[in-house]
Motif scaffolding. Structure first.
Motif, PDB file in Angstrom:
ATOM      1  N   GLU A  12       0.829  -1.211   0.000  1.00  0.00           N
ATOM      2  CA  GLU A  12       0.000   0.000   0.000  1.00  0.00           C
ATOM      3  C   GLU A  12       0.860   1.256   0.000  1.00  0.00           C
ATOM      4  O   GLU A  12       0.550   2.226  -0.700  1.00  0.00           O
ATOM      5  N   ARG A  13       1.956   1.241   0.770  1.00  0.00           N
ATOM      6  CA  ARG A  13       2.855   2.406   0.788  1.00  0.00           C
ATOM      7  C   ARG A  13       3.479   2.633  -0.587  1.00  0.00           C
ATOM      8  O   ARG A  13       3.566   3.770  -1.057  1.00  0.00           O
ATOM      9  N   GLY A  18       3.546   5.755  -5.629  1.00  0.00           N
ATOM     10  CA  GLY A  18       3.352   5.808  -7.075  1.00  0.00           C
ATOM     11  C   GLY A  18       2.291   6.825  -7.473  1.00  0.00           C
ATOM     12  O   GLY A  18       2.442   7.533  -8.476  1.00  0.00           O
ATOM     13  N   LEU A  19       1.224   6.906  -6.698  1.00  0.00           N
ATOM     14  CA  LEU A  19       0.177   7.892  -6.980  1.00  0.00           C
ATOM     15  C   LEU A  19       0.702   9.319  -6.818  1.00  0.00           C
ATOM     16  O   LEU A  19       0.373  10.208  -7.611  1.00  0.00           O
ATOM     17  N   VAL A  20       1.534   9.525  -5.802  1.00  0.00           N
ATOM     18  CA  VAL A  20       2.131  10.848  -5.600  1.00  0.00           C
ATOM     19  C   VAL A  20       3.071  11.177  -6.759  1.00  0.00           C
ATOM     20  O   VAL A  20       3.041  12.287  -7.300  1.00  0.00           O
ATOM     21  N   GLU A  50       7.503   7.197   2.961  1.00  0.00           N
ATOM     22  CA  GLU A  50       7.367   6.594   1.630  1.00  0.00           C
ATOM     23  C   GLU A  50       6.603   7.516   0.686  1.00  0.00           C
ATOM     24  O   GLU A  50       7.010   7.733  -0.455  1.00  0.00           O
ATOM     25  N   ILE A  51       5.506   8.074   1.154  1.00  0.00           N
ATOM     26  CA  ILE A  51       4.717   8.983   0.319  1.00  0.00           C
ATOM     27  C   ILE A  51       5.537  10.219  -0.044  1.00  0.00           C
ATOM     28  O   ILE A  51       5.546  10.664  -1.191  1.00  0.00           O
ATOM     29  N   THR A  57      11.196  13.201  -5.116  1.00  0.00           N
ATOM     30  CA  THR A  57      11.782  12.847  -6.409  1.00  0.00           C
ATOM     31  C   THR A  57      11.636  13.988  -7.412  1.00  0.00           C
ATOM     32  O   THR A  57      12.468  14.157  -8.299  1.00  0.00           O
ATOM     33  N   TYR A  58      10.596  14.788  -7.245  1.00  0.00           N
ATOM     34  CA  TYR A  58      10.308  15.898  -8.155  1.00  0.00           C
ATOM     35  C   TYR A  58      10.469  17.252  -7.462  1.00  0.00           C
ATOM     36  O   TYR A  58       9.861  18.235  -7.865  1.00  0.00           O
ATOM     37  N   ASP A  59      11.295  17.286  -6.412  1.00  0.00           N
ATOM     38  CA  ASP A  59      11.558  18.505  -5.645  1.00  0.00           C
ATOM     39  C   ASP A  59      10.280  19.110  -5.084  1.00  0.00           C
ATOM     40  O   ASP A  59      10.123  20.321  -5.006  1.00  0.00           O
TER      41      ASP A  59
END
Length: 114
Positions: A12-13, A18-20, A50-51, A57-59
């Motif tokens: 789930e994490r 991945g959704l974020v 994790e979220i 990753t995208y600052d």
């Protein structure tokens, strides 16, 4: 998961991260949450890290209303600082305040937590 009072599984994490990441690719600037409100109150530090890695990753930034503004303010502040450091996400506190009889001391003490 919804309003279930439980820890997110590793799967789930990963899915939430991945959704974020997908949202960040589509133009989001970060994530925002209120950790005193359901269902966010059920998220543990590992889930938040994790979220937030997905946003980092995208600052992106992590805009957060901490879990407590009173007797557990310092612990709540330390939690989100830990999340920021562990994930690499930029941190923005929605409210930097402490309420209750010890608020001046807590604010002074919290200034040293960062």
């Amino acid at each position: 998961m919804g309003f279930e009072d439980r820890k997110a599984t590793q799967e789930e994490r990963i899915r939430m991260r991945g959704l974020v990441e997908k949202a960040m690719q589509e133009g989001a600037v970060g994530i925002s949450t209120g950790l005193v409100y359901p269902p966010n109150v059920f998220a543990d530090k590992e889930e938040l890290i994790e979220i937030c890695k997905g946003a980092a990753t995208y600052d992106g930034c992590f805009v957060v209303h901490v879990r407590s503004e009173s007797s557990h303010f310092i612990e709540a502040l330390e939690e989100v600082i830990d999340v920021s450091r562990a994930s690499g996400v930029r941190l923005h506190l929605s409210h930097f305040k402490a309420i209750g009889g010890s608020e001046p001391a807590q604010i002074r003490r919290s200034a040293g937590a960062a």
